[in-house]
Scaffold this motif. Structure first.
Motif, short mmCIF file in Angstrom:
data_model
loop_
_atom_site.label_atom_id
_atom_site.label_comp_id
_atom_site.label_asym_id
_atom_site.label_seq_id
_atom_site.Cartn_x
_atom_site.Cartn_y
_atom_site.Cartn_z
N ARG A 277 123.69 85.05 11.82
CA ARG A 277 123.86 83.85 11.02
C ARG A 277 124.87 84.15 9.92
NH1 ARG A 277 118.32 83.16 8.29
NH2 ARG A 277 118.72 85.39 8.08
N GLN A 278 125.50 83.10 9.44
CA GLN A 278 126.36 83.24 8.27
C GLN A 278 126.25 81.98 7.42
OE1 GLN A 278 130.39 83.65 9.74
NE2 GLN A 278 130.74 81.44 9.72
N ILE A 279 126.63 82.11 6.17
CA ILE A 279 126.68 80.95 5.27
C ILE A 279 128.13 80.71 4.92
CG2 ILE A 279 126.03 80.02 3.03
CD1 ILE A 279 123.44 81.56 3.21
N ALA A 280 128.60 79.52 5.25
CA ALA A 280 129.98 79.13 5.00
C ALA A 280 130.04 78.10 3.88
CB ALA A 280 130.61 78.56 6.27
N ILE B 266 128.69 83.96 16.03
CA ILE B 266 128.84 84.86 17.16
C ILE B 266 128.55 86.29 16.70
CG2 ILE B 266 130.52 85.83 18.80
CD1 ILE B 266 131.99 83.14 18.67
N MET B 267 127.81 87.02 17.53
CA MET B 267 127.57 88.43 17.21
C MET B 267 128.87 89.20 17.38
SD MET B 267 125.77 90.94 16.24
CE MET B 267 124.15 90.17 16.18
N VAL C 163 128.22 91.88 10.40
CA VAL C 163 129.67 91.75 10.25
C VAL C 163 130.33 92.95 10.91
CG1 VAL C 163 129.60 90.42 8.11
CG2 VAL C 163 129.67 92.92 8.02
N VAL C 164 131.58 92.78 11.27
CA VAL C 164 132.42 93.90 11.72
C VAL C 164 133.49 94.12 10.67
CG1 VAL C 164 134.25 94.54 13.34
CG2 VAL C 164 132.04 93.82 14.20
N CYS C 165 133.67 95.38 10.27
CA CYS C 165 134.66 95.72 9.25
C CYS C 165 135.49 96.92 9.71
CB CYS C 165 133.97 96.08 7.93
SG CYS C 165 133.11 94.71 7.14
#
Length: 334
Positions: free
Chosen positions: A4-7, A27-28, A100-102
Motif C-alpha cells: 500500500r502507499q499513500i499519495a 504494485i509490489m 519500497v525499492v531503493c
C-alpha cells in the motif's frame, strides 16, 4: 505480500486535511541490479512534509499523484547489492508505503539498537538537527541565554536540553500552559512562554531579563518577529523551520527585517541537517553521552499504522505532538 502507499490526491490550497491524501493499493516493487527491496518499519513525520507541497525547496516539489516522500527506517527484504543482506536495518529517503525499492547507494546501514525508534529521534534527524543547528550555527557559550521556539517539538526539546548541557540559560516558547509546564518540568528548561499569550512581548522580556544571545527558530512569523526585539547585539538567529507559515494561505513574515538585523548586528543563518553530515559522528558521540548521563531525556510520539500518516502530519502541524513524531508501519524485527 501486498503493498500500500499513500499519495497526495490533491495539493492543499489552505489548511491540510485528510481529503488531500489517498490510501492506495500499490504494485509490489521488484529490485533490479544494485537495488534493494525494503519493508518500512518507521516513517518520520515532519513539518517539512507540508512545505514540500508548496513548491520546490531544497528538494523537488511534491505534486498531486505523488506518493508522499519521507525519511524511513526499513528492513531489507531482498537485496540485489553486495552491500546489503536480508535482515539488515537501513535508513533512507523513501515514501509513505509498506514496501519500497531503493538504490543501494542511497541506503545507510544502521547499528543494532533498541529501541529502534531512537535512531529516528535523538540519534536521528531530530537530535542531529538540534545539535548541528545549535552548535554548528548558533555557537553557544556557557552563560548565554538561548531562546527556542516549538520547544515541546521534535527538534526544539533537544535544542534546549543540549543548551542546558553546555551551560546556557534556556527559555522555551510553546503552545498552551500544559506544554509550557512540561518543557520546564520534564525537559529542564529554565522558563517557557506561551506563544498564545496576548502579552507575548512582555512575557519574553520577563523570561529573558538579560536579553537573548541565540534564538533557535522553528516557527517563523509573529514569534520570530517578537523574538528579534529581544536579541542582544551580535546575537545569532538559527533558522531551522517556519511551521507557522506552512499550512496557510496567509503566510506572514517579520516586519522588523532587515532593520533589527542591522541595528543589532545580528546574524541570521538557515541550515538543513545534511549540511553537517561530515560532523554526524561528533554529534552522535555527544548525544549518546548526554543521554547516558541523563542530561537529555528522549521524548517520542509514535503513531501506529501507515493509514494514520495523514492524521499524524495534520496533528503535528496543529502542535499535538510532544517529542519526535513518527509512524510505525510494521513491527521491529528484533
Amino acid at each position: 505480500m501486498q503493498n500500500r502507499q499513500i499519495a497526495v490526491a490533491e495539493l492543499p490550497t489552505g489548511t491540510l486535511t485528510e481529503a488531500n491524501f489517498a490510501l492506495e493499493k500499490a504494485i509490489m516493487p521488484t529490485p533490479k541490479d544494485n537495488e534493494v527491496l525494503l519493508r518500512t518499519i518507521l516513517m518520520s513525520i515532519d513539518a517539512a512534509n507540508r512545505s514540500w507541497m508548496q513548491g520546490a525547496t531544497y528538494r523537488a516539489a511534491v505534486k498531486a499523484g505523488d506518493a508522499m516522500p519521507t525519511y524511513s527506517i526499513c528492513e531489507v527484504v531482498e537485496s540485489k547489492s553486495e552491500r546489503f543482506s536480508a535482515g539488515d536495518i537501513v535508513a533512507t529517503e523513501s515514501v509513505w508505503a509498506d514496501y519500497v525499492v531503493c538504490p543501494a547507494r542511497q541506503l545507510q546501514k544502521l547499528p543494532d539498537m533498541a529501541p529502534l525508534s531512537n535512531l529516528m529521534s535523538v540519534y536521528g534527524i531530530a537530535g542531529k538537527t538540534a545539535f548541528h543547528g545549535l552548535v554548528g550555527v548558533g555557537k553557544p557559550i556557557a552563560g548565554e541565554t538561548v531562546l527556542v521556539s516549538a520547544a515541546a517539538g521534535s527538534v526544539g526539546g533537544y535544542v534546549g536540553q543540549i543548551a542546558k548541557a553546555l551551560g546556557c540559560r534556556v527559555v522555551g516558547i510553546a503552545g498552551g500552559p500544559d506544554k509550557c509546564a512540561s518543557v520546564v518540568q520534564d525537559l529542564g528548561f529554565d522558563a517557557c512562554v506561551d506563544y498564545q499569550d496576548p502579552g507575548l512581548f512582555k512575557a519574553l522580556k520577563a523570561a529573558c531579563p538579560n536579553g537573548v544571545d541565540i534564538y533557535f527558530d522553528n516557527v517563523g512569523g509573529k514569534v520570530l518577529e517578537t523574538a528579534l526585539f529581544h536579541m542582544n547585539e551580535r546575537g545569532r538567529v538559527v533558522c531551522c523551520g517556519a511551521i507557522s507559515q506552512y499550512d496557510t494561505n496567509n503566510a506572514t513574515g517579520p516586519r522588523n527585517l532587515p532593520g533589527l538585523v542591522v541595528v543589532k548586528r545580528l546574524r541570521m543563518e538557515g541550515f538543513i541537517v545534511m549540511d553537517f553530515a561530515d560532523q554526524d559522528a561528533t554529534a552522535l558521540r555527544a548525544l549518546k553521552h548526554w543521554v547516558s548521563t541523563g542530561q537529555i531525556k528522549v521524548q517520542e510520539d509514535i503513531v501506529e499504522g501507515l493509514e494514520n500518516a495523514p492524521s499524524a502530519l495534520i496533528g503535528l502541524l496543529a502542535g499535538q505532538n510532544r517529542g519526535k513524531r513518527m509512524v510505525r508501519v510494521s513491527a521491529d524485527p528484533s
